[in-house]
Design a protein around this motif. Sequence first.
Motif, PDB file in Angstrom:
ATOM      1  N   ASP A  37      26.488  35.473  43.863  1.00  0.00           N
ATOM      2  CA  ASP A  37      25.453  35.914  44.810  1.00  0.00           C
ATOM      3  C   ASP A  37      24.204  35.038  44.861  1.00  0.00           C
ATOM      4  OD1 ASP A  37      27.102  37.966  45.478  1.00  0.00           O
ATOM      5  OD2 ASP A  37      26.008  39.518  44.378  1.00  0.00           O
ATOM      6  N   ASN A  50      38.544  43.655  44.201  1.00  0.00           N
ATOM      7  CA  ASN A  50      39.721  44.098  43.437  1.00  0.00           C
ATOM      8  C   ASN A  50      40.701  42.978  43.058  1.00  0.00           C
ATOM      9  OD1 ASN A  50      38.513  46.485  44.078  1.00  0.00           O
ATOM     10  ND2 ASN A  50      39.961  47.033  45.695  1.00  0.00           N
ATOM     11  N   TYR A  54      27.905  57.355  35.544  1.00  0.00           N
ATOM     12  CA  TYR A  54      28.157  55.950  35.171  1.00  0.00           C
ATOM     13  C   TYR A  54      27.556  55.642  33.796  1.00  0.00           C
ATOM     14  CZ  TYR A  54      29.382  55.634  40.073  1.00  0.00           C
ATOM     15  OH  TYR A  54      29.978  55.844  41.292  1.00  0.00           O
TER      16      TYR A  54
HETATM   17  N1  LIG Z   1      33.411  53.689  40.723  1.00  0.00           N
HETATM   18  C1  LIG Z   1      32.699  53.658  41.816  1.00  0.00           C
HETATM   19  O1  LIG Z   1      32.043  54.622  42.157  1.00  0.00           O
HETATM   20  C2  LIG Z   1      32.668  52.413  42.646  1.00  0.00           C
HETATM   21  C3  LIG Z   1      31.776  52.336  43.726  1.00  0.00           C
HETATM   22  C4  LIG Z   1      31.726  51.132  44.453  1.00  0.00           C
HETATM   23  C5  LIG Z   1      32.561  50.074  44.100  1.00  0.00           C
HETATM   24  N2  LIG Z   1      33.434  50.204  43.068  1.00  0.00           N
HETATM   25  C6  LIG Z   1      34.340  49.112  42.691  1.00  0.00           C
HETATM   26  O2  LIG Z   1      33.536  48.079  42.108  1.00  0.00           O
HETATM   27  C7  LIG Z   1      34.032  46.789  42.472  1.00  0.00           C
HETATM   28  C8  LIG Z   1      32.910  46.024  43.161  1.00  0.00           C
HETATM   29  O3  LIG Z   1      32.482  46.742  44.320  1.00  0.00           O
HETATM   30  P1  LIG Z   1      31.000  46.592  44.887  1.00  0.00           P
HETATM   31  O4  LIG Z   1      30.814  47.695  45.876  1.00  0.00           O
HETATM   32  O5  LIG Z   1      30.030  46.453  43.794  1.00  0.00           O
HETATM   33  O6  LIG Z   1      31.165  45.211  45.678  1.00  0.00           O
HETATM   34  P2  LIG Z   1      30.025  44.208  46.144  1.00  0.00           P
HETATM   35  O7  LIG Z   1      30.580  43.451  47.288  1.00  0.00           O
HETATM   36  O8  LIG Z   1      28.726  44.955  46.323  1.00  0.00           O
HETATM   37  O9  LIG Z   1      29.843  43.224  44.887  1.00  0.00           O
HETATM   38  C9  LIG Z   1      30.851  42.360  44.480  1.00  0.00           C
HETATM   39  C10 LIG Z   1      30.282  41.367  43.482  1.00  0.00           C
HETATM   40  O10 LIG Z   1      31.341  40.552  42.996  1.00  0.00           O
HETATM   41  C11 LIG Z   1      30.913  39.191  42.983  1.00  0.00           C
HETATM   42  N3  LIG Z   1      32.101  38.335  43.126  1.00  0.00           N
HETATM   43  C12 LIG Z   1      32.884  38.201  44.218  1.00  0.00           C
HETATM   44  N4  LIG Z   1      33.904  37.370  43.950  1.00  0.00           N
HETATM   45  C13 LIG Z   1      33.738  36.989  42.655  1.00  0.00           C
HETATM   46  C14 LIG Z   1      34.456  36.140  41.810  1.00  0.00           C
HETATM   47  N5  LIG Z   1      35.561  35.516  42.229  1.00  0.00           N
HETATM   48  N6  LIG Z   1      34.016  35.966  40.542  1.00  0.00           N
HETATM   49  C15 LIG Z   1      32.895  36.596  40.112  1.00  0.00           C
HETATM   50  N7  LIG Z   1      32.173  37.429  40.886  1.00  0.00           N
HETATM   51  C16 LIG Z   1      32.593  37.614  42.140  1.00  0.00           C
HETATM   52  C17 LIG Z   1      29.963  39.065  44.149  1.00  0.00           C
HETATM   53  O11 LIG Z   1      29.151  37.935  43.961  1.00  0.00           O
HETATM   54  C18 LIG Z   1      29.240  40.411  44.075  1.00  0.00           C
HETATM   55  O12 LIG Z   1      28.166  40.315  43.184  1.00  0.00           O
HETATM   56  C19 LIG Z   1      35.248  47.066  43.357  1.00  0.00           C
HETATM   57  O13 LIG Z   1      36.398  46.989  42.597  1.00  0.00           O
HETATM   58  C20 LIG Z   1      35.035  48.477  43.870  1.00  0.00           C
HETATM   59  O14 LIG Z   1      36.248  49.145  44.148  1.00  0.00           O
HETATM   60  C21 LIG Z   1      33.476  51.357  42.326  1.00  0.00           C
END
Ligand SMILES: NC(=O)c1ccc[n+]([C@@H]2O[C@H](COP(=O)([O-])OP(=O)(O)OC[C@H]3O[C@@H](n4cnc5c(N)ncnc54)[C@H](O)[C@@H]3O)[C@@H](O)[C@H]2O)c1
Length: 334
Positions: A37, A75, A288
Amino acid sequence: MDTIGIALIGSGYIAHYHARGLAELPDVKVPVLCSLDGKAAEEFAGKYDIEEVTDQINSLLGREDIHAVVIATPNKYHAPYAMEFMKNGIDVFVEKPMAVSALQGKEMIEFARKNNRILMVGHMWRFDAEVNYVRDLVQSGKLGEILKTKGYGIHVNWGPSGWFVDKDLAGGGALADMGVHAIDTVRYILGDPQPKEVYAKISTSFGDYDVDDTGIVMITWDTEAVSIIESGWWHPHTDGPEAGTQLFGTLGYASLFPTFWEKKKGDDLEKIVPDMPERKEHCDQVIYSRQMKHFIECLRNHTSPLSGMIQGQTVLRIVDAAYESARTGKVVKL
Ligand SMILES: NC(=O)c1ccc[n+]([C@@H]2O[C@H](COP(=O)([O-])OP(=O)(O)OC[C@H]3O[C@@H](n4cnc5c(N)ncnc54)[C@H](O)[C@@H]3O)[C@@H](O)[C@H]2O)c1
């Protein structure tokens, strides 16, 4: 291991929840954040006192100050990253869904076992007070035998964008995003039964993307209870907040969100509304935070997490079966 060092991977939406959860814990340090990011990652690191930021995942390997990682990326990267870390002696917390297929999940389990590593999956509803209230109710037998359940994970008039709607990066749509929570929640409440059969209808009805936004899944458990799971984005309506579960037993009924239960009393039903801690948000920080606390306890004691790899992979087996059923129109036996 006095101070536990955790590397955070990803600085997006959910990473904030994990960073806050970790910051509350004694003798836990996050020395490094790995993110793509750029400036936003620097700001994230500043906010949580994380000294280093990198975009090179491999630079996290072989460091004395990193005992475990929290993977909060799209994912697609969950499985390859988790396996690489476990191979290098590092324990892993990975967000849900554990991987983009049950097969990948199985490989992760093999890696964890072979390398004697902890692998926890972010099915955080297992740490929610109301979920545990309903679980205790069911497990105490007060509802009798559970015959059927209805649960959902649905966003009303809203849906995610970006990588969430890209099949290659997400693995699936609303079922992989929201449905997995509803599946794991009901499975936890029911005492982790095994799925026997899955039947599903799944479609893309609200957007121009290659993932699903509408799903109805029917799961038959080895207890013979049947669960209906609905998943969705952009739906015009749902029964309550973004997730909920109802359980129908021979002696009574229970609802999770809103949380109450009804006991059969002859021809009448007695309604019981428990006193529950107030929620600031539906997906409250406290869930969390408890999840991270549990992860750290598992690291310290080398014990199996409550939302572990078997639980995570079982959800994926159901999700894969649901996609197969929707494709073939047939019931999938597991
Ligand atoms: N448990 C929950 O309530 C909940 C809620 C939202 C998201 N999630 C899960 O969390 C994970 C992330 O979702 P999010 O909403 O935070 O997504 P997001 O898009 O807000 O953030 C993704 C992050 O991953 C980083 N990233 C992307 N590709 C990467 C790579 N190859 N190597 C390292 N970093 C990388 C990005 O820079 C970013 O900081 C997903 O698996 C999603 O299913 C869970």
